[in-house]
Design a protein around this motif. Structure first.
Motif, PDB file in Angstrom:
ATOM      1  N   CYS A 302      66.782 -20.343 -23.908  1.00 32.07           N
ATOM      2  CA  CYS A 302      66.489 -19.763 -25.491  1.00 32.07           C
ATOM      3  C   CYS A 302      65.408 -18.629 -24.848  1.00 32.07           C
ATOM      4  O   CYS A 302      64.684 -18.916 -23.631  1.00 32.07           O
ATOM      5  CB  CYS A 302      65.645 -20.511 -26.872  1.00 32.07           C
ATOM      6  N   GLY A 303      65.624 -17.476 -25.739  1.00 33.95           N
ATOM      7  CA  GLY A 303      64.227 -16.042 -25.373  1.00 33.95           C
ATOM      8  C   GLY A 303      64.007 -16.026 -23.655  1.00 33.95           C
ATOM      9  O   GLY A 303      65.294 -15.938 -23.069  1.00 33.95           O
ATOM     10  N   THR A 304      63.107 -16.201 -23.246  1.00 31.29           N
ATOM     11  CA  THR A 304      62.979 -15.797 -21.924  1.00 31.29           C
ATOM     12  C   THR A 304      63.929 -16.507 -20.897  1.00 31.29           C
ATOM     13  O   THR A 304      64.432 -15.994 -20.659  1.00 31.29           O
ATOM     14  CB  THR A 304      61.475 -15.342 -21.121  1.00 31.29           C
ATOM     15  N   SER A 305      63.906 -17.320 -21.128  1.00 29.26           N
ATOM     16  CA  SER A 305      64.933 -18.813 -20.334  1.00 29.26           C
ATOM     17  C   SER A 305      66.169 -18.202 -20.445  1.00 29.26           C
ATOM     18  O   SER A 305      66.547 -18.441 -19.084  1.00 29.26           O
ATOM     19  CB  SER A 305      64.048 -20.458 -20.843  1.00 29.26           C
ATOM     20  N   SER A 349      63.968 -24.001 -19.286  1.00 31.03           N
ATOM     21  CA  SER A 349      63.506 -24.236 -20.602  1.00 31.03           C
ATOM     22  C   SER A 349      61.699 -24.892 -20.100  1.00 31.03           C
ATOM     23  O   SER A 349      61.730 -25.869 -19.320  1.00 31.03           O
ATOM     24  CB  SER A 349      63.575 -25.154 -21.475  1.00 31.03           C
ATOM     25  N   GLN A 350      61.007 -23.984 -19.863  1.00 29.10           N
ATOM     26  CA  GLN A 350      59.029 -23.513 -19.990  1.00 29.10           C
ATOM     27  C   GLN A 350      58.727 -25.210 -20.097  1.00 29.10           C
ATOM     28  O   GLN A 350      58.614 -25.265 -19.245  1.00 29.10           O
ATOM     29  CB  GLN A 350      58.994 -22.019 -20.513  1.00 29.10           C
ATOM     30  N   SER A 351      58.970 -24.813 -21.089  1.00 24.56           N
ATOM     31  CA  SER A 351      58.370 -26.080 -22.393  1.00 24.56           C
ATOM     32  C   SER A 351      59.122 -27.688 -22.614  1.00 24.56           C
ATOM     33  O   SER A 351      58.240 -28.189 -21.981  1.00 24.56           O
ATOM     34  CB  SER A 351      57.660 -26.092 -23.694  1.00 24.56           C
ATOM     35  N   THR A 354      61.498 -26.905 -26.260  1.00 25.01           N
ATOM     36  CA  THR A 354      62.501 -26.217 -27.060  1.00 25.01           C
ATOM     37  C   THR A 354      63.925 -27.355 -27.870  1.00 25.01           C
ATOM     38  O   THR A 354      64.583 -28.005 -27.287  1.00 25.01           O
ATOM     39  CB  THR A 354      63.041 -24.958 -26.608  1.00 25.01           C
ATOM     40  N   VAL A 400      51.807 -16.552 -25.190  1.00 15.12           N
ATOM     41  CA  VAL A 400      53.173 -16.912 -25.826  1.00 15.12           C
ATOM     42  C   VAL A 400      54.196 -15.855 -24.989  1.00 15.12           C
ATOM     43  O   VAL A 400      55.107 -16.641 -25.216  1.00 15.12           O
ATOM     44  CB  VAL A 400      52.926 -16.443 -27.642  1.00 15.12           C
ATOM     45  N   SER A 402      56.046 -15.196 -22.268  1.00 14.82           N
ATOM     46  CA  SER A 402      56.790 -15.810 -20.741  1.00 14.82           C
ATOM     47  C   SER A 402      56.316 -14.918 -19.945  1.00 14.82           C
ATOM     48  O   SER A 402      56.867 -13.986 -19.530  1.00 14.82           O
ATOM     49  CB  SER A 402      57.993 -16.949 -21.384  1.00 14.82           C
ATOM     50  N   LYS A 487      59.453  -8.600 -24.563  1.00 10.36           N
ATOM     51  CA  LYS A 487      58.245  -8.523 -23.984  1.00 10.36           C
ATOM     52  C   LYS A 487      57.781  -7.579 -24.244  1.00 10.36           C
ATOM     53  O   LYS A 487      56.444  -7.626 -25.682  1.00 10.36           O
ATOM     54  CB  LYS A 487      57.912  -7.992 -22.213  1.00 10.36           C
ATOM     55  N   GLU A 490      57.628  -8.482 -28.307  1.00  8.61           N
ATOM     56  CA  GLU A 490      56.978  -9.587 -28.823  1.00  8.61           C
ATOM     57  C   GLU A 490      55.576  -9.440 -28.633  1.00  8.61           C
ATOM     58  O   GLU A 490      54.716  -9.741 -29.812  1.00  8.61           O
ATOM     59  CB  GLU A 490      57.404 -10.811 -28.433  1.00  8.61           C
TER      60      GLU A 490
HETATM   61  O1  M6R Z   1      59.106 -23.609 -23.708  1.00  3.55           O
HETATM   62  P1  M6R Z   1      61.304 -22.633 -23.632  1.00  3.55           P
HETATM   63  O2  M6R Z   1      61.032 -21.644 -22.165  1.00  3.55           O
HETATM   64  O3  M6R Z   1      62.564 -23.039 -24.049  1.00  3.55           O
HETATM   65  O4  M6R Z   1      61.011 -21.295 -24.677  1.00  3.55           O
HETATM   66  C1  M6R Z   1      62.206 -20.531 -24.936  1.00  3.55           C
HETATM   67  C2  M6R Z   1      61.672 -19.238 -26.066  1.00  3.55           C
HETATM   68  O5  M6R Z   1      60.991 -19.927 -26.899  1.00  3.55           O
HETATM   69  C3  M6R Z   1      60.785 -18.563 -24.877  1.00  3.55           C
HETATM   70  O6  M6R Z   1      60.770 -17.968 -24.127  1.00  3.55           O
HETATM   71  C4  M6R Z   1      59.940 -17.943 -25.625  1.00  3.55           C
HETATM   72  O7  M6R Z   1      61.246 -16.355 -25.856  1.00  3.55           O
HETATM   73  C5  M6R Z   1      59.403 -16.786 -25.364  1.00  3.55           C
HETATM   74  N1  M6R Z   1      58.256 -16.145 -26.368  1.00  3.55           N
HETATM   75  C6  M6R Z   1      59.888 -15.446 -24.239  1.00  3.55           C
HETATM   76  O8  M6R Z   1      58.492 -14.544 -24.228  1.00  3.55           O
END
Ligand code: M6R
Length: 610
Positions: A302-305, A349-351, A354, A400, A402, A487, A490
């Protein structure tokens, strides 16, 4: 999303510990906050709408010595962000108090049921039902009542619970939302993530889905859904507290942008073919044979990932010649994808928490695919549930938006592409060695981009009042155009869109005039000249153009109002370099506009609900 902190200590500083922990969770995004502490025989609850400083002010007027408590930051899902909807919530007796992260999907049905039994609700939240349900099952054992209550819930939860008659215990439970127990020195902590407990302990236990944990100051008991005891092992977190603090930078985001050279070298450490260490194979959870037979790669994120995944499509297809599909996890899980036994599904996924990415990963596992997690958080759900993992070593990402996690992901994805190429024989030894050299040079090249931050700042000042932006790129830099636009929108709230430059003529060019700045990625590649042509087409329609170009590229001068110079690298590595000035541009524009850079409105760091 919501943040949970709990503590059970041998002192009287529970309110301070909770507040500090909540501050470390601020980055997750929230709109109200509260704490509950045991004070004498009662539980005192203090809740405020808005930022934690409001809660801090409210607490400053109170004298609440306490050893035990729960704290919460709420990101509204059911019910507006008001004081009554803020957590902690109580049962009717006022003795049971809960905090909750997640969504209870059957809350309407449960609320009706409880109301019929005579329960009066004080909030509009789905979370309050948990307190009343626990009360219904309570027969002197809080942990057992929590376990039984969770069996009636559908949805996702991390729960912290306490009882006025049991000052010696705290209870935690989870399903599909992260919850960790911190094993402190004569104290125990409960938190949504490790950053909240790092100043008190680096020893943590990650709870699994369906588990309920009973914490005393000196003991931890965990049971599964059926109430059977579960053995647990503690993990020692390698992150220091200073890694999670700002270290002199005005914002976490800027600090994290500047950490990228280290992130790239840490993520490469010991993983290059000629390092003489284990490479990446050992981490991947797949045998050499299994890797050799990978016939298709699906990337879900999702998102940046997801942008990192999109870059990986180019990397894997060009280096290993394996076809790659890239899906938003939220789409993948509902589109009935065609999956085969030789497919490798990669969750980025960073976290690692998700919700959509976890659900998509589980679906892929159920379909019999091999799965791989590319995550930054050790012990996160994706790290634990994927068959194998390739960790990025970015350290805690607090902003927030990434940034460093993205470059860490790109680095890990290059390593994955190389490993796949090695295994299926598409990558020669000579080329492999050249890749090692190119990758080793990257941290220095990012440093060079960072040294030019003041130049980017100067450019940013000219565009602070723009209302709309277009970001364009082609090939492997098209996802970087998307990332640049994400970027900017957001953190600055400026409307921005990313487009493949070749698509301009098919619609977006209608938007172009002198009020629409265009950021064009024009670094060297097989499509650079085509992007230059696309930029010229926009310029003759009065667009102001910011170009990202390689040092010494004289041809871009005539087409640009402003140029963000970057060192020249191999086309396939250019995303890792080109994204840096775009991150800085967004950061400076947002800062000049007075935006809350680290905690943009409406956004959460970790999107743990669907
Ligand atoms: O933790 P994750 O990488 O799974 O999160 C995915 C997105 O929620 C995250 O990349 C979001 O788009 C950020 N706010 C981007 O800067």
């Amino acid at each position: 999303m919501c943040g949970i902190v709990g503590c059970i200590t041998n002192g009287t500083e529970a309110p301070e510990i909770l507040l500090k922990g909540l501050k470390r969770l601020e980055y997750r995004g929230y709109d109200s906050a509260g704490i509950a502490v045991l004070n004498g025989a009662d539980i005192r609850t203090i809740r405020e709408v808005g930022k934690l400083c409001q809660l801090e002010t409210a607490l400053a007027d109170l004298d609440l010595p306490s050893a035990v408590g729960l704290g919460h930051t709420r990101w509204a899902t059911h019910g507006r962000p008001t004081e009554v909807n803020a957590h902690p919530h109580r049962d009717a007796s006022g003795k049971i108090v809960v905090v909750h992260n997640g969504i209870i999907e059957n809350f309407r049905q449960l609320r009706d049921e409880l109301e019929k039994e005579g329960v009066t609700f004080t909030s509009e939240t789905d979370s309050e039902i948990i307190a009343h349900l626990i009360a219904r099952f309570y027969e002197g054992d809080l942990a057992e009542a929590v376990r039984l209550a969770t069996r009636r819930l559908r949805g996702a939860w991390a729960i912290g619970a306490m009882h006025a008659d049991h000052p010696e215990i705290l209870v935690g439970a989870r399903k599909d939302c992260p919850l960790v127990v911190g094993l402190g020195d004569d104290e125990m902590l409960l938190a949504s993530d490790v950053t909240a407990v790092l100043d008190r302990t680096q020893k943590v236990v990650f709870l699994d889905d369906g588990q309920t944990a009973k914490l005393t100051r000196t003991s931890l008991e965990i049971v599964d859904e059926e109430g059977h005891p579960v053995d647990w092992t503690a993990t020692v977190i390698g992150w220091s507290l200073s890694q999670a603090e700002r270290g002199g930078f005005p914002h976490f985001m800027l600090k994290e942008i500047f950490e990228q050279p280290t992130v790239v070298s840490d993520t490469l450490l010991g993983r290059l073919e000629d390092d003489g260490e284990h490479g990446v194979l050992a981490d991947l959870g797949m045998s050499a044979d299994e890797l050799t037979t990978v016939g298709r790669v699906h990337i879900i994120a999702c998102g940046t990932s997801w942008h990192a995944g999109h870059v990986a499509k180019f990397l894997v297809e060009r280096i290993a010649r394996i076809p790659v599909d890239v899906d938003y996890a939220s789409e993948f899980r509902y589109r009935e994808p065609v999956l085969g036994e030789h497919d490798l599904v990669v969750a980025v996924s960073q976290s690692g928490e998700t919700a959509d990415t976890i659900a998509a990963l589980r679906m892929a596992k159920a379909a019999g695919c091999r799965t791989l997690g590319i995550c930054n958080v050790i012990g996160s759900t994706i790290h634990r549930e994927a068959d194998g993992s390739l960790m990025t070593h970015a350290g805690p990402e607090i902003g927030v938006a990434s940034t460093k996690a993205f470059t860490g992901q790109l680095t890990a994805l290059v390593l994955l592409a190389l490993e796949l190429g090695r295994m299926n024989g598409r990558l020669s030894q000579e080329e492999d060695a050249r890749w090692s050299d190119r990758l080793r040079a990257l941290p220095g090249q990012i440093e060079l981009c960072l040294k030019r931050a003041d130049d980017v700042h100067e450019v940013a000042l000219k565009y602070v009042s723009a209302q709309d932006f277009l970001f364009i790129g082609r090939g492997i830099n098209y996802p970087i155009a998307l990332e640049g636009a994400l970027k900017l929108k957001e953190i600055s709230y400026i409307h921005a869109e990313g487009y493949p430059a070749g698509e301009m003529k098919h619609g977006p060019i209608a938007l172009v005039d002198s009020r629409m700045p265009i950021v064009a990625l024009c670094t060297h590649s097989n499509v650079r000249e085509k992007v230059i042509t696309n930029v010229e087409e926009a310029r003759v329609r009065d667009a102001r153009v910011i170009v990202v170009a390689n040092d010494g590229d004289d041809e871009v001068q005539p087409i640009a109002d402003d140029i963000l110079w970057v060192p020249r690298v191999d086309d396939l590595l250019s995303p890792i370099i080109n994204v840096v000035p775009l991150q800085l541009l967004s950061y400076f524009i947002a800062r000049e506009r007075g935006a809350d850079v680290d905690q943009p409105r409406n956004l959460a760091k970790s999107v743990t609900v669907e």
